[in-house]
Design a protein around this motif. Structure first.
Motif, PDB file in Angstrom:
ATOM      1  N   LEU A  72      49.022  81.010  55.927  1.00 50.78           N
ATOM      2  CA  LEU A  72      50.477  81.001  55.983  1.00 50.78           C
ATOM      3  C   LEU A  72      50.965  80.679  57.387  1.00 50.78           C
ATOM      4  O   LEU A  72      50.466  81.223  58.376  1.00 50.78           O
ATOM      5  N   GLN A  73      51.952  79.784  57.476  1.00 47.52           N
ATOM      6  CA  GLN A  73      52.544  79.408  58.754  1.00 47.52           C
ATOM      7  C   GLN A  73      53.892  80.102  58.946  1.00 47.52           C
ATOM      8  O   GLN A  73      54.526  80.543  57.994  1.00 47.52           O
ATOM      9  N   LYS A  74      54.345  80.169  60.189  1.00 49.05           N
ATOM     10  CA  LYS A  74      55.623  80.789  60.503  1.00 49.05           C
ATOM     11  C   LYS A  74      56.787  79.820  60.334  1.00 49.05           C
ATOM     12  O   LYS A  74      57.941  80.193  60.548  1.00 49.05           O
ATOM     13  N   PHE A  75      56.494  78.588  59.968  1.00 43.45           N
ATOM     14  CA  PHE A  75      57.528  77.566  59.827  1.00 43.45           C
ATOM     15  C   PHE A  75      57.303  76.799  58.534  1.00 43.45           C
ATOM     16  O   PHE A  75      56.206  76.826  57.952  1.00 43.45           O
ATOM     17  N   LYS A  76      58.335  76.097  58.085  1.00 40.52           N
ATOM     18  CA  LYS A  76      58.209  75.235  56.918  1.00 40.52           C
ATOM     19  C   LYS A  76      57.469  73.966  57.330  1.00 40.52           C
ATOM     20  O   LYS A  76      57.809  73.336  58.337  1.00 40.52           O
ATOM     21  N   TRP A  77      56.470  73.601  56.541  1.00 44.61           N
ATOM     22  CA  TRP A  77      55.637  72.464  56.906  1.00 44.61           C
ATOM     23  C   TRP A  77      55.361  71.583  55.692  1.00 44.61           C
ATOM     24  O   TRP A  77      55.660  71.950  54.557  1.00 44.61           O
ATOM     25  N   GLU A  78      54.799  70.403  55.989  1.00 44.93           N
ATOM     26  CA  GLU A  78      54.514  69.439  54.938  1.00 44.93           C
ATOM     27  C   GLU A  78      53.122  68.855  55.132  1.00 44.93           C
ATOM     28  O   GLU A  78      52.744  68.467  56.235  1.00 44.93           O
ATOM     29  N   ASN A  79      52.371  68.817  54.035  1.00 45.44           N
ATOM     30  CA  ASN A  79      51.062  68.181  54.010  1.00 45.44           C
ATOM     31  C   ASN A  79      51.251  66.752  53.530  1.00 45.44           C
ATOM     32  O   ASN A  79      51.383  66.489  52.338  1.00 45.44           O
ATOM     33  N   CYS A  86      50.541  78.441  50.987  1.00 47.20           N
ATOM     34  CA  CYS A  86      50.711  78.734  52.408  1.00 47.20           C
ATOM     35  C   CYS A  86      52.068  78.290  52.937  1.00 47.20           C
ATOM     36  O   CYS A  86      52.266  78.173  54.148  1.00 47.20           O
ATOM     37  N   GLY A  87      53.004  78.020  52.017  1.00 48.40           N
ATOM     38  CA  GLY A  87      54.379  77.737  52.421  1.00 48.40           C
ATOM     39  C   GLY A  87      54.706  76.284  52.680  1.00 48.40           C
ATOM     40  O   GLY A  87      55.795  75.977  53.176  1.00 48.40           O
ATOM     41  N   GLY A  88      53.804  75.366  52.349  1.00 50.23           N
ATOM     42  CA  GLY A  88      54.046  73.958  52.615  1.00 50.23           C
ATOM     43  C   GLY A  88      54.559  73.197  51.412  1.00 50.23           C
ATOM     44  O   GLY A  88      54.534  73.690  50.280  1.00 50.23           O
ATOM     45  N   ASN A  89      55.028  71.988  51.664  1.00 54.34           N
ATOM     46  CA  ASN A  89      55.277  70.978  50.632  1.00 54.34           C
ATOM     47  C   ASN A  89      54.160  69.947  50.705  1.00 54.34           C
ATOM     48  O   ASN A  89      53.543  69.774  51.764  1.00 54.34           O
TER      49      ASN A  89
END
Length: 461
Positions: free
Chosen positions: A276-283, A319-322
């Protein structure tokens, strides 16, 4: 009277949101909330298309790999065998014909995939705009090659035929543009390229096509934000542009921006940290594991299977990503059958399991603590409390599936999305974990292929 006051309240909320002014500094720009739609959609499609689709050999980096100081010898030999000695990269543009480009067909394929947004390449590192750019005379899709406004045609089709958000990819720098090379060689003390090409292009793109995503990139990860005037552009984008309230941006706006500044973070290509990250992220990843653009010399081993794609997706959203999944069309404008098949297969899977995907959030555990290849998401539901979704990337080989992470309650129910019956379960030792009895289900009775999602309701943690 109640309706009257409700309308006033809605207007006040709208005025408050629109009255927020962002100043051209990172503290202010990074404070802008990410519009909810982006996190809720989870999945987008990236389309890498341009003049490089004509040679379609090696990758979309064909030009620099051919003409750099240390060229790729396979590309050099390919050109010697197949083209006249004085052939230039610009000569490929006439063969970028796009005669089979049917934006309605593309829109229908994207809709079938279950994607919530697309990001289309408007200009790559070769500097060739896929729209009639006012700042690229005789080197754009309207002037040579397709002789049409590709960006406008695709945007119109997607908006007319789907509810998918339309976004644009724009490469700020260019491999061989003399103005850019001059600015870079001056250590970015001169600004001719950014003032006459890059930023005028971006303002035109946003004003004309109103993209909901503005995805920036560079060919060399060089240039400070002060050179690119990134902060000034983003302040305009958030304050004054026609998409100021809904647009989202990524993090590739300067050499020091990656994983630090902008809207969602991409950090690097195929970024998938597994935690899990502290920010919104994208793969941002590719179906063809070796290239973003279409390759005529690819083979079947280069393409991800739909199970590979679902596995990547499950680990990403847990983990919170797109996930932004790339396809590369041919020079004629066709999305090749293997790409179309993967998109439609993924869409079939999402039709069954979308409840565990769209609008979910990361749970307290991303992976299971006991059984491998299980990832989690969750949502809050009024009637079912905390609902946890367990993504099973392989069918259990034993009659008992041990999930170590969930703590059940007396009201807990276990089911599988797309399957009508509830599963029998019992709590693990000390009430920690759930032991699920896996029923014998004929393979043709399973709700989907490739991977399955268990739904756990009324979970205590």
């Amino acid at each position: 009277m109640a309706i009257h006051w409700l309308l006033i309240l809605i207007c006040c909320i709208g005025l408050h949101f629109s009255s927020t002014k962002y100043t051209p500094d990172w503290e202010s720009l990074d404070s802008r909330p990410l519009p909810k739609w982006y996190d809720e959609t989870k999945f987008g499609i990236f389309i890498t298309w341009g003049v490089f689709a004509v040679p379609s050999f090696s990758s979309e980096w064909f030009w620099p790999h051919w003409k750099s100081k240390h060229p790729n010898h396979d590309i050099v030999n390919f050109m010697k065998r197949n083209y006249r000695p004085d052939f230039t990269y610009a000569d490929f543009a006439a063969d970028f014909t796009a005669e089979f480009f049917d934006p309605d067909e593309w829109a229908d394929i994207f809709k079938a995939s279950g994607a919530g947004y697309v990001v289309f390449t408007t200009k790559h590192g070769g500097g060739f705009p896929n729209w009639p750019s006012s700042h690229s005379f005789n080197w754009n899709a309207k002037s040579v090659g397709p002789n049409r406004d590709i960006v406008g045609d695709l945007a119109e089709a997607i908006r007319n035929r789907t509810d998918i958000k339309f976004g644009t990819y724009y490469c700020l720098s260019e491999w061989f543009n003399p103005l850019y090379l001059k600015d870079r060689n001056s250590n970015f003390t001169t600004t001719d390229f950014v003032k006459t090409k890059a930023m005028p292009d971006l303002y035109e793109l946003v004003s004309k096509y109103k993209p909901e995503i503005v995805w920036a990139d560079t060919v060399d990860n060089l240039g400070p934000a002060s050179y690119w005037t990134s902060k000034e552009f983003l302040a305009w984008l958030y304050n004054e542009s026609p998409v100021k309230d809904t647009v989202v941006t990524n993090d590739r706006w300067c050499q020091d921006c990656f994983c630090k500044h902008g809207g969602f973070k991409t950090c690097s290509d195929r970024f998938n940290p597994g935690v899990l990250q502290k920010f919104k992220w994208e793969n941002c990843m590719t179906i063809d594991t070796h290239s973003w653009g279409y390759r005529r010399n690819s083979n079947i081993d280069a393409y991800l299977s739909v199970h590979d794609i679902i596995s990547t997706f499950a680990s990403t959203i847990s983990c919170g990503g797109n996930m932004l999944m790339n396809v590369g069309p041919t020079k004629e404008g066709k999305i090749m059958p293997i790409f179309e098949e993967r998109l439609r297969q993924f869409g079939q899977w999402l039709k069954v399991n979308g409840e565990g995907v769209y609008s979910t959030v990361p749970w307290s555990h991303q992976k299971d603590t006991v059984t491998k290849n299980i990832w989690y998401t969750k949502r809050k539901m009024e009637s079912e409390g905390t609902v946890v979704y367990a993504f099973l990337l392989s069918w259990p080989t034993d009659a008992l599936l041990n999930l170590g992470a969930p703590i059940p309650s007396q009201q807990t129910e276990v089911s599988m999305l797309g399957y009508p019956d509830k599963f029998i379960w019992k709590a693990g030792p000390g009430g920690q974990g759930i032991h699920v009895t896996i029923p014998i289900i004929p393979w043709n009775k399973l709700p989907c292929e490739w991977a399955w999602v268990l739904k756990l309701t009324h979970i205590s943690n």
